[in-house]
Scaffold this motif. Structure first.
Motif, PDB file in Angstrom:
ATOM      1  N   SER A 105       0.820  -1.212   0.000  1.00 43.25           N
ATOM      2  CA  SER A 105       0.000   0.000   0.000  1.00 43.25           C
ATOM      3  C   SER A 105       0.852   1.259   0.000  1.00 43.25           C
ATOM      4  O   SER A 105       0.356   2.347  -0.294  1.00 43.25           O
ATOM      5  N   ARG A 106       2.153   1.110   0.331  1.00 40.59           N
ATOM      6  CA  ARG A 106       3.039   2.274   0.375  1.00 40.59           C
ATOM      7  C   ARG A 106       3.861   2.399  -0.908  1.00 40.59           C
ATOM      8  O   ARG A 106       4.763   3.222  -1.002  1.00 40.59           O
ATOM      9  N   GLU A 107       3.523   1.582  -1.889  1.00 38.00           N
ATOM     10  CA  GLU A 107       4.259   1.626  -3.155  1.00 38.00           C
ATOM     11  C   GLU A 107       3.590   2.599  -4.113  1.00 38.00           C
ATOM     12  O   GLU A 107       2.372   2.657  -4.231  1.00 38.00           O
ATOM     13  N   LYS A 108       4.410   3.368  -4.803  1.00 38.97           N
ATOM     14  CA  LYS A 108       3.891   4.274  -5.831  1.00 38.97           C
ATOM     15  C   LYS A 108       4.876   4.264  -6.997  1.00 38.97           C
ATOM     16  O   LYS A 108       6.063   4.520  -6.814  1.00 38.97           O
ATOM     17  N   VAL A 109       4.395   3.951  -8.169  1.00 41.22           N
ATOM     18  CA  VAL A 109       5.233   3.900  -9.361  1.00 41.22           C
ATOM     19  C   VAL A 109       4.940   5.118 -10.222  1.00 41.22           C
ATOM     20  O   VAL A 109       3.796   5.344 -10.638  1.00 41.22           O
ATOM     21  N   LEU A 110       5.968   5.899 -10.497  1.00 43.98           N
ATOM     22  CA  LEU A 110       5.859   7.071 -11.365  1.00 43.98           C
ATOM     23  C   LEU A 110       6.799   6.869 -12.546  1.00 43.98           C
ATOM     24  O   LEU A 110       7.965   6.514 -12.360  1.00 43.98           O
ATOM     25  N   ILE A 111       6.317   7.093 -13.746  1.00 41.32           N
ATOM     26  CA  ILE A 111       7.124   6.879 -14.951  1.00 41.32           C
ATOM     27  C   ILE A 111       7.259   8.192 -15.702  1.00 41.32           C
ATOM     28  O   ILE A 111       6.259   8.860 -15.990  1.00 41.32           O
ATOM     29  N   ALA A 112       8.507   8.564 -15.984  1.00 37.73           N
ATOM     30  CA  ALA A 112       8.772   9.778 -16.758  1.00 37.73           C
ATOM     31  C   ALA A 112       9.437   9.377 -18.070  1.00 37.73           C
ATOM     32  O   ALA A 112      10.443   8.659 -18.056  1.00 37.73           O
ATOM     33  N   PRO A 113       8.918   9.799 -19.208  1.00 33.86           N
ATOM     34  CA  PRO A 113       9.495   9.438 -20.516  1.00 33.86           C
ATOM     35  C   PRO A 113      10.769  10.223 -20.795  1.00 33.86           C
ATOM     36  O   PRO A 113      10.767  11.235 -21.507  1.00 33.86           O
ATOM     37  N   LEU A 114      11.868   9.767 -20.226  1.00 28.14           N
ATOM     38  CA  LEU A 114      13.137  10.476 -20.365  1.00 28.14           C
ATOM     39  C   LEU A 114      14.162   9.613 -21.084  1.00 28.14           C
ATOM     40  O   LEU A 114      14.214   8.395 -20.883  1.00 28.14           O
ATOM     41  N   ALA A 115      15.002  10.237 -21.884  1.00 28.77           N
ATOM     42  CA  ALA A 115      16.116   9.540 -22.527  1.00 28.77           C
ATOM     43  C   ALA A 115      17.325   9.650 -21.611  1.00 28.77           C
ATOM     44  O   ALA A 115      17.899  10.732 -21.445  1.00 28.77           O
ATOM     45  N   VAL A 116      17.698   8.545 -20.986  1.00 31.17           N
ATOM     46  CA  VAL A 116      18.838   8.572 -20.062  1.00 31.17           C
ATOM     47  C   VAL A 116      19.901   7.543 -20.477  1.00 31.17           C
ATOM     48  O   VAL A 116      20.673   7.075 -19.656  1.00 31.17           O
ATOM     49  N   SER A 117      19.925   7.185 -21.765  1.00 26.95           N
ATOM     50  CA  SER A 117      20.991   6.315 -22.247  1.00 26.95           C
ATOM     51  C   SER A 117      22.318   7.065 -22.143  1.00 26.95           C
ATOM     52  O   SER A 117      22.361   8.291 -21.979  1.00 26.95           O
ATOM     53  N   TYR A 118      23.402   6.313 -22.250  1.00 27.55           N
ATOM     54  CA  TYR A 118      24.726   6.902 -22.035  1.00 27.55           C
ATOM     55  C   TYR A 118      24.960   8.112 -22.939  1.00 27.55           C
ATOM     56  O   TYR A 118      25.489   9.142 -22.495  1.00 27.55           O
ATOM     57  N   SER A 119      24.558   7.996 -24.208  1.00 33.20           N
ATOM     58  CA  SER A 119      24.839   9.078 -25.155  1.00 33.20           C
ATOM     59  C   SER A 119      23.940  10.292 -24.977  1.00 33.20           C
ATOM     60  O   SER A 119      24.244  11.369 -25.493  1.00 33.20           O
ATOM     61  N   GLN A 120      22.814  10.135 -24.240  1.00 34.21           N
ATOM     62  CA  GLN A 120      21.842  11.230 -24.128  1.00 34.21           C
ATOM     63  C   GLN A 120      21.721  11.813 -22.728  1.00 34.21           C
ATOM     64  O   GLN A 120      20.931  12.726 -22.507  1.00 34.21           O
ATOM     65  N   ARG A 121      22.501  11.284 -21.776  1.00 34.84           N
ATOM     66  CA  ARG A 121      22.342  11.737 -20.402  1.00 34.84           C
ATOM     67  C   ARG A 121      22.618  13.226 -20.235  1.00 34.84           C
ATOM     68  O   ARG A 121      21.949  13.907 -19.453  1.00 34.84           O
ATOM     69  N   GLY A 122      23.602  13.710 -20.958  1.00 36.98           N
ATOM     70  CA  GLY A 122      23.942  15.129 -20.813  1.00 36.98           C
ATOM     71  C   GLY A 122      22.803  16.050 -21.184  1.00 36.98           C
ATOM     72  O   GLY A 122      22.677  17.157 -20.642  1.00 36.98           O
ATOM     73  N   ASN A 123      21.940  15.611 -22.084  1.00 40.53           N
ATOM     74  CA  ASN A 123      20.824  16.449 -22.537  1.00 40.53           C
ATOM     75  C   ASN A 123      19.654  16.471 -21.559  1.00 40.53           C
ATOM     76  O   ASN A 123      18.779  17.332 -21.683  1.00 40.53           O
ATOM     77  N   THR A 124      19.593  15.518 -20.632  1.00 38.17           N
ATOM     78  CA  THR A 124      18.429  15.422 -19.745  1.00 38.17           C
ATOM     79  C   THR A 124      18.798  15.607 -18.271  1.00 38.17           C
ATOM     80  O   THR A 124      17.968  15.367 -17.398  1.00 38.17           O
ATOM     81  N   LEU A 125      20.018  16.043 -17.983  1.00 36.36           N
ATOM     82  CA  LEU A 125      20.437  16.204 -16.589  1.00 36.36           C
ATOM     83  C   LEU A 125      19.519  17.162 -15.834  1.00 36.36           C
ATOM     84  O   LEU A 125      19.100  16.879 -14.705  1.00 36.36           O
ATOM     85  N   ALA A 126      19.195  18.295 -16.454  1.00 35.64           N
ATOM     86  CA  ALA A 126      18.361  19.293 -15.777  1.00 35.64           C
ATOM     87  C   ALA A 126      16.974  18.740 -15.495  1.00 35.64           C
ATOM     88  O   ALA A 126      16.392  18.987 -14.414  1.00 35.64           O
ATOM     89  N   THR A 127      16.414  17.978 -16.436  1.00 35.67           N
ATOM     90  CA  THR A 127      15.085  17.406 -16.240  1.00 35.67           C
ATOM     91  C   THR A 127      15.104  16.362 -15.126  1.00 35.67           C
ATOM     92  O   THR A 127      14.188  16.293 -14.302  1.00 35.67           O
ATOM     93  N   VAL A 128      16.144  15.524 -15.094  1.00 36.47           N
ATOM     94  CA  VAL A 128      16.271  14.526 -14.030  1.00 36.47           C
ATOM     95  C   VAL A 128      16.337  15.210 -12.670  1.00 36.47           C
ATOM     96  O   VAL A 128      15.655  14.809 -11.717  1.00 36.47           O
ATOM     97  N   CYS A 129      17.143  16.250 -12.556  1.00 41.61           N
ATOM     98  CA  CYS A 129      17.258  16.974 -11.292  1.00 41.61           C
ATOM     99  C   CYS A 129      15.922  17.589 -10.879  1.00 41.61           C
ATOM    100  O   CYS A 129      15.547  17.552  -9.694  1.00 41.61           O
ATOM    101  N   ALA A 130      15.198  18.142 -11.854  1.00 39.92           N
ATOM    102  CA  ALA A 130      13.906  18.760 -11.554  1.00 39.92           C
ATOM    103  C   ALA A 130      12.907  17.718 -11.052  1.00 39.92           C
ATOM    104  O   ALA A 130      12.160  17.969 -10.084  1.00 39.92           O
ATOM    105  N   LEU A 131      12.870  16.547 -11.660  1.00 41.80           N
ATOM    106  CA  LEU A 131      11.954  15.484 -11.225  1.00 41.80           C
ATOM    107  C   LEU A 131      12.278  15.024  -9.804  1.00 41.80           C
ATOM    108  O   LEU A 131      11.373  14.816  -8.986  1.00 41.80           O
ATOM    109  N   ILE A 132      13.549  14.857  -9.522  1.00 40.03           N
ATOM    110  CA  ILE A 132      13.942  14.429  -8.171  1.00 40.03           C
ATOM    111  C   ILE A 132      13.509  15.473  -7.144  1.00 40.03           C
ATOM    112  O   ILE A 132      12.965  15.137  -6.074  1.00 40.03           O
TER     113      ILE A 132
END
Length: 326
Positions: free
Chosen positions: A231-258
Motif C-alpha cells: 500500500s506504500r508503493e507508488k510507481v511514477l514513470i517519466a518518458p526520459l532519454a537517459v541512455s549513455y549518449s543522451q544523459r547530458g541532454n536530460t540532466l536538468a530534467t532529471v534533477c527537476a523530477l527528483i
C-alpha cells in the motif's frame, strides 16, 4: 595455498596460482564438506553456469601468443605447435562459408584438431616448466592460453552434459566452442562438495524452469512474501532519454523530477544511478540548482565504516536525499 596468498603474488603468477587453488578445491572436496553454499541473485546462475562450463578457443589468442615468439630459436617446439594450430584455424576459415557452423549433437572438430591442440599444450607446459624461475619468465598470455586449451580438451574428452559444438567465423578471427546448453549436472557436482546449497533470488520464476537448470525437481522451494507494504508503493514513470549518449541532454530534467518528488513529500529517499560517473554528473548540477535540499551521496571505494555511516544516516529523523550507485 589460498586466494589471499594468490593476491600477494606478482601479477604474472596469479592466474596460474588461481588455477591451482581451484584444482585443490575440486580435487580435495573433504576440505569443504562441512560448508554451506549460499548463492545470491541465483537467477543469474543459469547463464553464468553455461559460460563457466563452455570452452572456447580463438585464433586471435593463438596469434597473439605467436607474436611473443617471433623466432623459432626462442622456443622451437612451442613455435612449431603454434604454427600447426594456426594452420588448422586458417584451413577451417577458408572452408567455412557461413558465420556460424553448428555441428551435429555429439560431433567435434576431428582427430587432427585434438592431437594438434594436445601437442600445443604439451609444448606450452614444457616451456612454462623450463622458464618459470628464469629472468625471462613466462608470458601471462601463454599461461592463460595453456589453461584455456587444457579445459577445452577436458570438455572434449568428458563433456559430462549436453554440449553443442560450433565454429564462429568473423572478420579476422575464428572461434571453436563447446557450448554447455544445460549446466545442471555440472553445477550439481559443485553442490555435492558442500553440506547444503541455498539459492536466493527475487525473480526465480517460473520455478520449474530454474529447478531443472539449477539442481533438479528434488530441491525444495520456500517462497516468502515481500517484507514491504504494497500500500506504500507508488510507481511514477517519466518518458526520459537517459541512455549513455543522451544523459547530458536530460540532466536538468532529471534533477527537476527528483526535486519535485522530494518537495511533494519530504522524507528519506534513495536515488539509484547506474554508475558513479552519472551519479556525480547529477549530483553536481542538483547541488548547484537546489541548495536547500540536503543530499548525502555514496562514493566509490567506501570501506565498511563509511558504508555503515551512510546507512546509519537513514535512522535520523531529518529528511534528505541519498544518492547511490546500483
Amino acid at each position: 595455498m589460498n586466494l589471499k596468498m594468490v593476491a600477494a603474488m606478482p601479477k604474472q603468477e596469479q592466474e596460474a596460482a588461481k588455477q591451482r587453488v581451484m584444482h585443490d578445491m575440486l580435487a580435495y572436496p573433504r576440505r569443504f564438506i562441512d560448508r554451506a553454499l549460499l548463492v545470491d541473485e541465483a537467477h543469474n546462475l543459469v547463464e553464468r553456469g553455461r559460460e563457466m562450463f563452455s570452452a572456447t578457443l580463438s585464433r586471435r589468442d593463438f596469434a597473439a601468443v605467436k607474436r611473443l615468439f617471433p623466432s623459432p630459436a626462442l622456443a622451437p617446439t612451442l613455435h612449431r605447435a603454434l604454427n600447426r594450430v594456426l594452420r588448422l584455424f586458417d584451413e577451417l576459415a577458408a572452408a567455412q562459408q557461413n558465420e556460424f557452423e553448428l555441428y551435429e549433437r555429439g560431433a567435434d572438430p576431428g582427430e587432427e584438431w585434438y592431437f594438434t591442440l594436445d601437442r600445443f599444450d604439451a609444448a606450452a607446459g614444457a616451456y612454462m616448466e623450463e622458464f618459470k624461475d628464469s629472468p625471462r619468465g613466462v608470458p601471462e598470455e601463454l599461461v592463460n592460453l595453456f589453461f584455456a586449451t587444457l579445459f577445452f580438451l577436458r570438455v572434449w574428452d568428458n563433456p559430462r552434459g549436453p554440449y553443442e559444438f560450433y565454429v564462429h567465423k568473423t572478420e579476422g578471427n575464428v572461434e571453436l566452442r563447446f557450448f554447455c546448453i544445460d549446466p545442471a549436472a555440472l553445477l550439481r557436482e559443485t553442490y555435492q562438495l558442500v553440506r547444503s546449497t541455498v539459492f536466493f533470488s527475487a525473480t526465480l520464476s517460473p520455478a520449474s524452469y530454474y529447478l531443472t537448470l539449477l539442481d533438479g525437481p528434488e530441491a525444495g522451494i520456500v517462497q516468502l512474501p515481500s517484507p514491504f507494504d504494497a500500500s506504500r508503493e507508488k510507481v511514477l514513470i517519466a518518458p526520459l532519454a537517459v541512455s549513455y549518449s543522451q544523459r547530458g541532454n536530460t540532466l536538468a530534467t532529471v534533477c527537476a523530477l527528483i526535486s519535485q518528488v522530494y518537495r511533494a513529500k519530504p522524507g528519506h529517499y534513495l536515488v539509484f544511478f547506474p554508475s558513479f560517473a552519472y551519479l556525480r554528473q547529477v549530483l553536481e548540477l542538483f547541488r548547484a540548482k537546489y541548495r536547500d535540499i540536503p543530499v548525502l551521496a555514496q562514493s566509490g571505494g567506501m570501506d565498511d565504516a563509511a558504508r555503515a555511516a551512510y546507512l546509519a544516516a537513514f535512522e535520523r529523523p531529518e529528511p534528505f536525499l541519498g544518492f547511490a550507485e546500483l
